[in-house]
Design a protein around this motif. Sequence first.
Motif, PDB file in Angstrom:
ATOM      1  N   LEU A 108       0.826  -1.206   0.000  1.00 34.11           N
ATOM      2  CA  LEU A 108       0.000   0.000   0.000  1.00 34.11           C
ATOM      3  C   LEU A 108       0.859   1.254   0.000  1.00 34.11           C
ATOM      4  CD1 LEU A 108      -3.019   0.797   0.143  1.00 34.11           C
ATOM      5  CD2 LEU A 108      -2.756   0.930   2.621  1.00 34.11           C
ATOM      6  N   LEU A 109       1.958   1.258   0.749  1.00 35.09           N
ATOM      7  CA  LEU A 109       2.837   2.420   0.759  1.00 35.09           C
ATOM      8  C   LEU A 109       3.506   2.626  -0.597  1.00 35.09           C
ATOM      9  CD1 LEU A 109       4.577   2.329   4.262  1.00 35.09           C
ATOM     10  CD2 LEU A 109       2.624   3.671   3.509  1.00 35.09           C
ATOM     11  N   VAL A 110       3.903   1.535  -1.255  1.00 28.83           N
ATOM     12  CA  VAL A 110       4.483   1.662  -2.592  1.00 28.83           C
ATOM     13  C   VAL A 110       3.456   2.235  -3.566  1.00 28.83           C
ATOM     14  CG1 VAL A 110       5.499   0.393  -4.525  1.00 28.83           C
ATOM     15  CG2 VAL A 110       6.139  -0.196  -2.191  1.00 28.83           C
ATOM     16  N   ALA A 111       2.196   1.886  -3.380  1.00 25.53           N
ATOM     17  CA  ALA A 111       1.155   2.398  -4.254  1.00 25.53           C
ATOM     18  C   ALA A 111       0.801   3.842  -3.950  1.00 25.53           C
ATOM     19  CB  ALA A 111      -0.100   1.522  -4.134  1.00 25.53           C
ATOM     20  N   LEU A 112       0.829   4.236  -2.675  1.00 22.01           N
ATOM     21  CA  LEU A 112       0.296   5.532  -2.275  1.00 22.01           C
ATOM     22  C   LEU A 112       1.352   6.634  -2.240  1.00 22.01           C
ATOM     23  CD1 LEU A 112      -2.153   7.113  -1.266  1.00 22.01           C
ATOM     24  CD2 LEU A 112      -1.574   6.399   1.055  1.00 22.01           C
ATOM     25  N   MET A 113       2.521   6.361  -1.677  1.00 22.81           N
ATOM     26  CA  MET A 113       3.501   7.425  -1.453  1.00 22.81           C
ATOM     27  C   MET A 113       3.982   8.095  -2.737  1.00 22.81           C
ATOM     28  SD  MET A 113       3.728   7.966   1.719  1.00 22.81           S
ATOM     29  CE  MET A 113       5.232   8.936   1.827  1.00 22.81           C
ATOM     30  N   PRO A 114       4.316   7.370  -3.794  1.00 23.68           N
ATOM     31  CA  PRO A 114       4.715   8.074  -5.018  1.00 23.68           C
ATOM     32  C   PRO A 114       3.623   8.969  -5.586  1.00 23.68           C
ATOM     33  CG  PRO A 114       5.417   5.784  -5.112  1.00 23.68           C
ATOM     34  CD  PRO A 114       4.509   5.915  -3.925  1.00 23.68           C
ATOM     35  N   ALA A 115       2.351   8.596  -5.378  1.00 23.64           N
ATOM     36  CA  ALA A 115       1.249   9.419  -5.881  1.00 23.64           C
ATOM     37  C   ALA A 115       1.207  10.772  -5.192  1.00 23.64           C
ATOM     38  CB  ALA A 115      -0.083   8.693  -5.686  1.00 23.64           C
ATOM     39  N   LEU A 116       1.800  10.871  -3.999  1.00 23.36           N
ATOM     40  CA  LEU A 116       1.824  12.141  -3.277  1.00 23.36           C
ATOM     41  C   LEU A 116       3.002  13.018  -3.676  1.00 23.36           C
ATOM     42  CD1 LEU A 116       0.973  10.807   0.305  1.00 23.36           C
ATOM     43  CD2 LEU A 116      -0.584  11.547  -1.496  1.00 23.36           C
ATOM     44  N   THR A 164       5.237  15.439  -5.887  1.00 23.00           N
ATOM     45  CA  THR A 164       5.041  16.457  -6.917  1.00 23.00           C
ATOM     46  C   THR A 164       6.161  16.360  -7.951  1.00 23.00           C
ATOM     47  OG1 THR A 164       6.284  18.059  -5.604  1.00 23.00           O
ATOM     48  CG2 THR A 164       3.902  18.003  -5.293  1.00 23.00           C
ATOM     49  N   GLY A 165       5.919  16.885  -9.146  1.00 26.78           N
ATOM     50  CA  GLY A 165       6.973  16.911 -10.155  1.00 26.78           C
ATOM     51  C   GLY A 165       6.688  16.052 -11.371  1.00 26.78           C
ATOM     52  N   GLY A 166       5.513  15.485 -11.461  1.00 25.06           N
ATOM     53  CA  GLY A 166       5.161  14.754 -12.658  1.00 25.06           C
ATOM     54  C   GLY A 166       5.463  13.279 -12.585  1.00 25.06           C
ATOM     55  N   ALA A 167       5.248  12.592 -13.745  1.00 26.24           N
ATOM     56  CA  ALA A 167       5.371  11.138 -13.797  1.00 26.24           C
ATOM     57  C   ALA A 167       6.807  10.683 -13.541  1.00 26.24           C
ATOM     58  CB  ALA A 167       4.888  10.632 -15.156  1.00 26.24           C
ATOM     59  N   GLY A 168       7.788  11.453 -14.029  1.00 27.57           N
ATOM     60  CA  GLY A 168       9.185  11.066 -13.822  1.00 27.57           C
ATOM     61  C   GLY A 168       9.560  11.017 -12.355  1.00 27.57           C
ATOM     62  N   GLN A 169       9.131  12.011 -11.584  1.00 24.09           N
ATOM     63  CA  GLN A 169       9.420  12.028 -10.153  1.00 24.09           C
ATOM     64  C   GLN A 169       8.690  10.907  -9.427  1.00 24.09           C
ATOM     65  OE1 GLN A 169      11.530  13.843  -8.375  1.00 24.09           O
ATOM     66  NE2 GLN A 169      12.275  14.917 -10.194  1.00 24.09           N
ATOM     67  N   GLN A 170       7.474  10.591  -9.855  1.00 28.05           N
ATOM     68  CA  GLN A 170       6.738   9.498  -9.231  1.00 28.05           C
ATOM     69  C   GLN A 170       7.410   8.158  -9.508  1.00 28.05           C
ATOM     70  OE1 GLN A 170       2.681   9.800 -10.549  1.00 28.05           O
ATOM     71  NE2 GLN A 170       2.232  11.554  -9.218  1.00 28.05           N
ATOM     72  N   THR A 171       7.915   7.977 -10.728  1.00 29.97           N
ATOM     73  CA  THR A 171       8.637   6.742 -11.051  1.00 29.97           C
ATOM     74  C   THR A 171       9.888   6.601 -10.202  1.00 29.97           C
ATOM     75  OG1 THR A 171       7.804   6.795 -13.324  1.00 29.97           O
ATOM     76  CG2 THR A 171       9.759   5.444 -12.898  1.00 29.97           C
ATOM     77  N   GLU A 172      10.614   7.694 -10.042  1.00 32.84           N
ATOM     78  CA  GLU A 172      11.833   7.653  -9.225  1.00 32.84           C
ATOM     79  C   GLU A 172      11.503   7.386  -7.760  1.00 32.84           C
ATOM     80  OE1 GLU A 172      15.919   7.911  -8.302  1.00 32.84           O
ATOM     81  OE2 GLU A 172      14.784   7.528 -10.143  1.00 32.84           O
ATOM     82  N   ALA A 173      10.417   7.983  -7.271  1.00 34.04           N
ATOM     83  CA  ALA A 173      10.013   7.725  -5.887  1.00 34.04           C
ATOM     84  C   ALA A 173       9.645   6.265  -5.682  1.00 34.04           C
ATOM     85  CB  ALA A 173       8.841   8.632  -5.507  1.00 34.04           C
ATOM     86  N   ALA A 174       8.922   5.686  -6.643  1.00 35.73           N
ATOM     87  CA  ALA A 174       8.558   4.275  -6.534  1.00 35.73           C
ATOM     88  C   ALA A 174       9.788   3.388  -6.602  1.00 35.73           C
ATOM     89  CB  ALA A 174       7.576   3.900  -7.646  1.00 35.73           C
TER      90      ALA A 174
END
Length: 552
Positions: A333-341, A343-353
């Motif tokens: 759940l954290l892997v699913a939720l935290m990147p969605a929070l 900011t910075g677009g899809a690239g930043q979310q991919t890096e966060a995940a």
Amino acid sequence: MATEALQVPPARAVKRLGVVGLVATLTGQGLRSFSRNPIALFFTLAMPLFFLAIIGALFGDVRVGPNGDVRLAEFFTPAMAVFGAVEAAFCVLAVDTALLRERGILLRMRGTPAPPWVILAGRIGAAAVVAMVSAAVVVATGVILYGVRVSWRSLPAAFATLLLGVACFAALGLAVLAVVRTSVAAQALTNGILIPLAFISDVFAMNTSMPVWLEHLGSALPLKHFATAFAQTVGPSASGTGLPADHLAVLAAWGIGASLVAWRWFAWEPRGCGSAVASAVAAPERSTAKPLHAVRLRRPAPWTSVRIQARYALTGLIRDATAVFFTVIFPVLLVALMPALTTGGAGQQTEAARLLLPGMSAYGIAVTAYVILPSGVAEARERGALRRLRGTPMPPWAYVAGRVTAALLVAAATILGAAAVAVVGYGVRIEIGRLPATLIAFAVSVGCFAALGFAVLTLARRSQAITALTLGTLLPLAFISDVFVIGADLPSTLDVLGDILPLKHAAHALGEALSSASTGAGFAWGDLAVLTAWGVAGMLVARRMSWQAEAG
């Protein structure tokens, strides 16, 4: 707060005490029961303090606000106080009342001279006292250690806000009991709701840019209003003595709705077991077992014993909804939720995940092998099952190997689930050629934490003490081991401590194996060596583990 010792005074005493005295008596019994429950103590008192201490150590001096004159710790202190209060009023109240119902205690109390609402008022009163104490301790800690400023003029408004919030979540806890059948289901549902909700309700993540639908969901549910209202009365934005009427109205509406649900569908009798028990008593099966002298006992093959023990352990863990939540669902759940929070677009979310995947995988491994595994073995030891196993042909190592195999399977489910979310949801790339390195990092990590779990079994005897000890060390360690907080500028003492202990090395070994950004085969030999050393040390300690329950 549930225990078999809860009692309602006899009819003569009920008349003498009156309604107020009876509620006070039942509240006192609930508080005594709570004080003997280390797990409830941990989640309502210790856990908010751990979060506050770690956040204070990492970000306590960060300045925020329009003029940069407010420390971040001043915002997190009210949020942690609310989290502890909701744990007591929502989670602990629901779980313990469900446990009383399972054991038939609620039904017996229902047949006493005490009015039903008085019995529930005693339960709610104990939860409210614990919630108030938890919030007061957290706020006092923030004031003493982090210089949190409290508006003393607004303290009456803060108390009223806290009281209404606790009442709202206590009503929601009783409403949960109207829809669940067991205490295990109540624990899984309440924690499964509360922890994700905390991320979208300005409790764990504050003023974060979230998707619009998450913003609307957080604003519709009561936790965000509770946290915001309490912060407005006790936090740095507090002013005057007025009440935040808009937020309190939402809490009142949720509390009234939950009260109506609980009033309509709340059940006092145990659910889901009466028919099965009755049929078993009415029509017992005819025994076809052979006489003992006709049975020829044979020593099972070692690997057959391992398979049987692994299947038994895995079945017990799957039936434990709480264990499934914390070992598998929560990390995924954290892997699913935290990147969605982020900011910075899809690239930043991919890096966060990508960064979060190895940390959550290491966390799932540690919870499974270091917390759940020794807790299950300790419970078997207290029931005398381990002592009886020593009298069978099964070798002791087969029992240990079966338990570790079950932990391997559960931890593998966690990693596969987290990897699926990262790959499908955020486009994280995982190199197939690094599969050998991933498998070795995974196996060494599970072996290390399983050995440490058995070492804890050697040093502590009671299952409740073991759970409190393992959780109490793992959760704060996760904040300094690149699991919950990745790449933070830690104080030197915490940085050195994280480098010594094994969790950070498990996260780094898995990160090296799973990362597509690094070169080579993905083997983090230094981290694997540290994990192996900790595993060997754990096994040396575990050799002295007792298989017999402690007397008394």
